[in-house]
Structure formats: structure tokens, C-alpha cells
Design a protein around this motif. Sequence first.
Motif, mmCIF file in Angstrom:
data_model
loop_
_atom_site.group_PDB
_atom_site.id
_atom_site.type_symbol
_atom_site.label_atom_id
_atom_site.label_comp_id
_atom_site.label_asym_id
_atom_site.label_seq_id
_atom_site.Cartn_x
_atom_site.Cartn_y
_atom_site.Cartn_z
ATOM 1 N N GLU A 81 0.857 -1.183 0.000
ATOM 2 C CA GLU A 81 0.000 0.000 0.000
ATOM 3 C C GLU A 81 0.894 1.234 0.000
ATOM 4 O O GLU A 81 1.848 1.332 0.756
ATOM 5 C CB GLU A 81 -0.879 0.002 1.246
ATOM 6 N N HIS A 83 1.297 5.103 0.781
ATOM 7 C CA HIS A 83 0.713 6.181 1.579
ATOM 8 C C HIS A 83 1.108 7.507 0.952
ATOM 9 O O HIS A 83 2.243 7.682 0.496
ATOM 10 C CB HIS A 83 1.218 6.109 3.026
ATOM 11 N N GLU A 85 0.722 11.909 1.273
ATOM 12 C CA GLU A 85 0.367 13.069 2.090
ATOM 13 C C GLU A 85 0.757 14.330 1.321
ATOM 14 O O GLU A 85 1.885 14.438 0.841
ATOM 15 C CB GLU A 85 1.128 13.008 3.422
ATOM 16 N N ASP A 102 3.591 4.162 6.931
ATOM 17 C CA ASP A 102 2.669 5.225 7.326
ATOM 18 C C ASP A 102 3.419 6.538 7.472
ATOM 19 O O ASP A 102 4.523 6.583 7.994
ATOM 20 C CB ASP A 102 1.989 4.891 8.658
#
Length: 128
Positions: A81, A83, A85, A102
Motif C-alpha cells: 500500500e 501512503h 500526504e 505510514d
Amino acid sequence: MSRRAEQSERLERALDGGPTPHDEETREMLAAAGALRPGYQRSPSRVRDAKEAMLREFARVQNPQEAREDAGSGDGLDEPEIHREEIELPDGVQLVLTDIEDITPERAEKTAARIARILNTRERDRQS
């Protein structure tokens, strides 16, 4: 006894481990014979190991493993996955952070501060 026969006999004695002859011709022949001798000995265990490895590799190539029907599933190698931002920096600069781990708010702020400091340094360099 002829000179050649004597020389041949001295050379044979020297090759068998006898005394080294003093005449130049025989010493040169002895050096030439020494140059023809192999400088290393093949280890029988290494020869055997190399032969076994070649035969194993040949057998592996001749009999490939069958492809599994479920190959690629449940093996832990699925797509990770990503991530993402987005952060707004001073002067309207948009910073996009992406990572497979993360992205915590502390990490995002620290990275944004570091990038802002780099951008400020570059602006000052261009103005000087």
C-alpha cells in the motif's frame, strides 16, 4: 660416451632430484623443463564437487519445476500500500510525500521543515 649422451644423462639425474649440473647448457635445459611442469595440482575432491554441481544443474535445467496454479497468491509479495500526504509549504509550494510506511504528522512536519529550509537556502543563493 658422446657429449650429447652425457648431457642427457646429467639432465635426467637433475630431473630425478640429483645434483644440479654446473654447465650452462644443462642448467638452461633444466630451467626449460621446469617451465613446462604445471604450477598447480588439481584437487580430486574439487574436481568431484565441480562435476556433481554440473550434473545437478544439468538435471535441474532438463526437469524444470511445474508452475503452480496458485503462484503469487498468499506468498507475502502482494503490492504494498502506498501512503500519500500533501503538504502546503510557504510561498504556495505544494509538497507531496509518498512512502510504503505510514506517514505520521510528526514525520510530515519534519520533512516539510527540511524542504522549506532547502528552498530558502536556494533562493538566497540565486539572489547573491
